[in-house]
Design a protein around this motif. Sequence first.
Motif, mmCIF file in Angstrom:
data_model
loop_
_atom_site.group_PDB
_atom_site.id
_atom_site.type_symbol
_atom_site.label_atom_id
_atom_site.label_comp_id
_atom_site.label_asym_id
_atom_site.label_seq_id
_atom_site.Cartn_x
_atom_site.Cartn_y
_atom_site.Cartn_z
ATOM 1 N N UNK A 119 -2.221 4.870 4.845
ATOM 2 C CA UNK A 119 -0.993 4.287 4.273
ATOM 3 C C UNK A 119 -0.793 4.892 2.895
ATOM 4 N N UNK A 120 0.379 5.402 2.691
ATOM 5 C CA UNK A 120 0.720 5.947 1.385
ATOM 6 C C UNK A 120 -0.226 7.040 0.965
ATOM 7 N N UNK A 121 -0.688 7.835 1.946
ATOM 8 C CA UNK A 121 -1.525 8.981 1.634
ATOM 9 C C UNK A 121 -2.988 8.640 1.506
ATOM 10 N N UNK A 122 -3.338 7.412 1.711
ATOM 11 C CA UNK A 122 -4.740 7.013 1.627
ATOM 12 C C UNK A 122 -5.240 6.659 3.011
ATOM 13 N N UNK B 292 -6.675 -2.382 4.747
ATOM 14 C CA UNK B 292 -6.350 -2.331 3.315
ATOM 15 C C UNK B 292 -7.060 -3.480 2.586
ATOM 16 N N UNK C 144 0.842 -1.201 0.000
ATOM 17 C CA UNK C 144 0.000 0.000 0.000
ATOM 18 C C UNK C 144 0.867 1.237 0.000
ATOM 19 N N UNK C 145 1.973 1.197 0.771
ATOM 20 C CA UNK C 145 2.873 2.355 0.820
ATOM 21 C C UNK C 145 3.459 2.644 -0.578
ATOM 22 N N UNK D 257 -0.235 3.246 -3.165
ATOM 23 C CA UNK D 257 -1.200 4.323 -2.945
ATOM 24 C C UNK D 257 -0.722 5.669 -3.477
ATOM 25 N N UNK D 258 0.540 6.093 -3.248
ATOM 26 C CA UNK D 258 0.979 7.362 -3.845
ATOM 27 C C UNK D 258 0.911 7.339 -5.364
ATOM 28 N N UNK E 3 -7.451 4.955 5.607
ATOM 29 C CA UNK E 3 -8.186 3.687 5.678
ATOM 30 C C UNK E 3 -9.111 3.629 6.876
#
Lengths: 282, 763
Positions: free
Chosen positions: B124-127, B58, A48-49, A52-53, B129
Motif C-alpha cells: 500500500x502506498x509503495x510499502x 498495516x 496508508x495510501x 506511505x508515499x 506489507x
Amino acid sequence: MMPIPSLYGKLVLFFLLFSGTLFNNKACADEKVYTVGVLNQQSVVATARLWNPLLLYLGRKTGARFTLAIGGTVQETDARTAKGEFDLAYTNHIFYMPIQREYRPIVRWGRGSLRGLLVSLKPWRLEDLAGKTIAFPSPQAFAATVLTWTQLEREQIRFRPLFTGSQQACMAALAKRLVDAAGVTTRFATPYARRHGLDIHVIYRSAPFPQIPLLIHTTRVPDGLAERIRAVLLNMPQDEEGKELLANLDMPPFEPADDALYAGTREVYSRWRHRAAAAESR
Amino acid sequence: MSLRTRLDLLVSGILLLMLLSMLYLSTWRQSQQSLQEQQIYLNATATALDQALKTSLITRDYATIDTICRAVFAGSNLTGLDLSDGDNHPITRLRESEHSTGVPDWFTRWFGISMPRSHATISVGGVKYGELALSGSTENLYLSLWHVAGQMSLLALLAYATLNVSVWWILRHGFRPLELLQQAAEKLARGIREPIDEHVMPELRLPIQAFNQMSGEITRLIAELTEKHTDLRISAQAIESLSEGVVILNQDLSVKYYNPFAERLRQGTPGLTESLGDILDRHLSHSADASLHLVTDLPAVGGDQKRTLDILISGVRLPDSEASYYVIVVRDITEERKQKAQLAWEATHDILTGTLNRLEFTRRLNEHIAAGQPGMLLFVDLDHFKRINEGYGHSAGDQFLAHLAGLLRAEIDEGDLLAHPGGDEFLVLLKNHSLESGTRFAERLLHRVPNMKLLHQGQLLHVTCSIGGIYFDGHTQLSAEMLISHTDATLFEAKQGGRNRLAIFEHAMPGMARIRVDQEWMSRLTSALEDHSIVPMFQPILHLADDTVSHYEALARMQSDGGCLDAAHFISHAERLGLVGEIDVLMLREVMRTLSVHPELVIASNLSGYSLNNRHLQKRLFEILEQHRDAAPRLILEITESTAIGEIDDAKSFIHRAKENGCRFAIDDFGVGYGSLQSLSQLDVDYLKIDGSLLKTLHSENTALLMAVQGLADALNIPTVAEHVDSEEKLEVIRRIGIRYAQGYLIGRAASLSEIIRRYKVA
C-alpha cells in the motif's frame, strides 16, 4: 615471531579500526525505524495510501527510516498514542492526553482552518436533528465530534450518537442512510461528497481551529532529525519530487506549527474532559 | 482385398484417428480450460485476500490475519496458502494433502498438469506489507477430466460405431452398382449378356447405360466376329481345298502363303516362285493396286514337259494397315489347254481318219475362195464300200477308211485340204493345181486307191473309188457349199457311169449334175414310197435301272437291190426333194399299226421338221393318231433338237396337240444343237436322246460333255437315252453318269418286228 608494526602502521591500523566503529555506529543509527502514528481519519488502507508515499519521501530526504503505525480503529490508535508508542504522531487527539508534554508540533498539514461540520442529505436545520441518529468518528475526534457535539448540547438537542471509527465510515453510513447526519471535518466532507456524488447539506459549521499537527517525540527523535523532518516537509512545494507528491496525494503543503498554535485546541479538549468527568460522576 | 473393403478400412481408420484426435484435443482443451478457471479462481482468491489482509497487515493484526487465512483456506479447494510479512517473515502457512480420487496414475501422468499457483505482493502506498502464495488443487481437475474423457470416449465410441455403420452402408449401397457392373462384366466375359437395371442408382445411370450399350455392342461384335470367323474358316477351307493355287507374296516378294495346291504346283514346277517374282518385277511396279492376268509356260519337273499356268495377280492393301500383298491365283491349265486343243481339233476333224470334217472343210474352202485363190475340188467316194462294212464289220471299214486317209494325205501337197465328211466319202482341195494337174492327180488316185490293200483277218481288202471334180478360178462366185454340191453331182455322174471313174464338172452346164441326181433320187424314193419298200426296223432301248427293254425306236430302211439303205443315205435326199413328210406319214402309219397289233410294245418314231410346219402333213399325221387312239399312249414321237428349237412355236403347238392324244415326245440328237435350258424348259417332252456323237468315242472330254448334258437333263427333270452304245465300257460310263436308257449295237441292232419279238420274247 610476529614483527611489531611501525608507528605509521599502528596509526593506519587505529584509523581503520576506529573508522570501522564509526561506520558500524552509523549503520546502527540508520537501522532505527521511526514509527509515525497517524490518526484514523479514514480507513487504515486509505491512510496508508496517503502516508506511505510521504514517509518514503521523507526517509529518502532525511536519510532516516519511518514506518506508518496505525490502529484498526481510532480508539486503538489513540490508545497507542496515549502509551507513547509513536516517535512521530499526526493527531490532535494528543491534546486530550497527558502524554502531550512529551511531543511537540513541528508542522501542520495545510494552512486552512479545521472546522467541525454536521452534514446530512436533507436540508435540515440544527434543531431538525432532534431525535435523529448522528454518526461520529470517535468520542475524542476534535472537530468532527467534540466541536459539533458541543454545539448540539449547547442547543440542547438530544440525538442518538453512533461512533463509526473514522470520518470515512461516517460519510459511508450517511450515504447508505444508516444515519441521518454525520459529524465530520471540512477537509474530509467536501472531497468525499465530490468523489461519491453525494449532495450533502451542511447543518452546522464550527469555529475555525488549526489543522492537525505532526508531532515529534522530544527525546526519541534527535533534534537534528527533527529539524531535517520539519525542513523537508516545509520545503516540499519547492522540491520537484515533493511538489509532485503533494499533487498526487491531492494535499496542501505543510505549514509550520508550534505548541502555542494549539492552545485553543487544548482549551476545548480541557472542557470536553471536564464534561466527560462530570458525566461519569453523574 | 476388394476396393470396398479397403475403402471401408481406410475410412474406418481415418474416423478412428479423427475421433481419437478429437477426444484428446477436447480433453486437453477441457484441461486447459479447467486450469484457466482454476488460475482465475486462485487469482481472485489472492486478490480478495490481498484486500482483506491489507488493513490487518498495516495494523499488524496477526490474529485477524490468521483467522481470515484459515477461513478462506477452509472454504476453498486450495492446497496451499503461504503468507509472509514485508520482511518475508512467515506469518501463515497452510497445507491440504491430496486425496485419492480414483483417477488412474497413468491418466495423471499422461496429462502431467502442473499445480496452478497464484502469487501476490500486498503493498500500500509503495510499502510492501506481505507476500501471498496460493496453490490450487489438481484433484478435482483430474477427476473432472477423467469423467469428461470417459464421457467423450463413450460419445466417440458411439460416433465411431454410427459413422462406421454409415460408411459401411454408404459403401455397400454406393458400390452396389459397381458390383453389378463387375458381375455383368464377368458374365459378359463368359459370353452371357445381362443388361443392368438403369434405375439401380440414378446417379450412375449414364455409366450403366454406357455399359449396357457397350455390352450390347460387344455381343453384337462377337456375333459378327464369330460369323466372320466362320466365314473366314470356310473361306480358308475353300482356299485350302481349291484346285487352284493361291500364293500370297509380301511386298518384298517373299512368300507369305502357299495353299496346298500351290505347294504341289511349286513342287512340280521348281521355278514357280522365281518366275512369279520375275513377272512382278517385269510387269508391276510393286504397286499395291496393280493387277495382272497372264498365261505362261514353265518347265515342269523333268524338264521335258511344260506346264501352262494361268496367273492372276492382284495387289491387295488392307484398309487399316500399311502392309500390302500380292495375291496370286495360279491355275494349271496344261490339261485344259490340251483338252481344248483336242476339242478344237475334234470339232474340225473327223476322229476316225484324222482329216477335216465337212464343216471345217467347208469353212476353209470358203476362206480360200474369199482369198481369191483358185483350186481343184475332188469328191472321192469308195465304190461298194458297204460290202467291207457288212462283210468284215464296221471296225474293218473304219480301219480301211483310216488307212485310205493316210494314203490321200500322203498324196496331197502341204496346204491342200483333206476331209472325211462321212460314210465312205472324202473331199480334197488341191490349192496349187490347175484343172489339168488336178485332173491328173484325180486320175492318179483312181489307180492308187485300188492298189491300196489292207490285210484284215487274213483277207486283203481293197476297193475302187469314184471321183467327182470341179475346178474354180480366183473369181468364182460359187460358195464352198455350191462347189461341194456340184462335185457331189459330178460324183453321181461318175457312179452312174459305172464307178471307178472320174467326172469333172462342166461349168458350161451349171446345175445339170444336181438335176440329174435329184431326178434319180426322186424316182427311187417315190418308187419306194409307193412300193412300201421304206419299212420300219426296230432297235431296242434298254432301261438301265432293271436292264429290261423299255421300248423300241422305229428306224426307216429303204429296201433296194436286195439290201437295205440306212436312213442316212436317203433321208437327206428326201428332205431336199420334199419327200421326207411322206416318209414320216408312212413310218407313223406302220408304227401305229404295229402298236395296235402289239399292245405290249412301246415304239418311238421320228418326225422331221418338215412335218412340224406343214399343216397338210400334220392333218394326216393326226388322222393316223386318231385312227389308233388306243395305241397313241405307247407312241413316242422323236424330233431333233435343232428342229424343235428352230421351230419352237410349231413344235410347242404340235407337241401340245399330240399329247392330247396321249403321245409322248423325245428330243433327238440332244447335246449338239442349240438347246438352252430356257428353250427346252418350254417344251413338254418326256425323253432326251443324247446325240450319238458324244458317245461315239469315249474319252474324258466326251465324258465331261455327257455329264454336262445329263446335268442339264437332270435340271429339266427329263430322263435321258444314250445312243450308239456299242461297248461294255460305254455302257458302264453312261450308267455311272446316270443316264436312264441305252440304245446301240451292244443293246441290239435294228431288226424286223418278227425278229425283235423272237429275240426279246415279247409276248
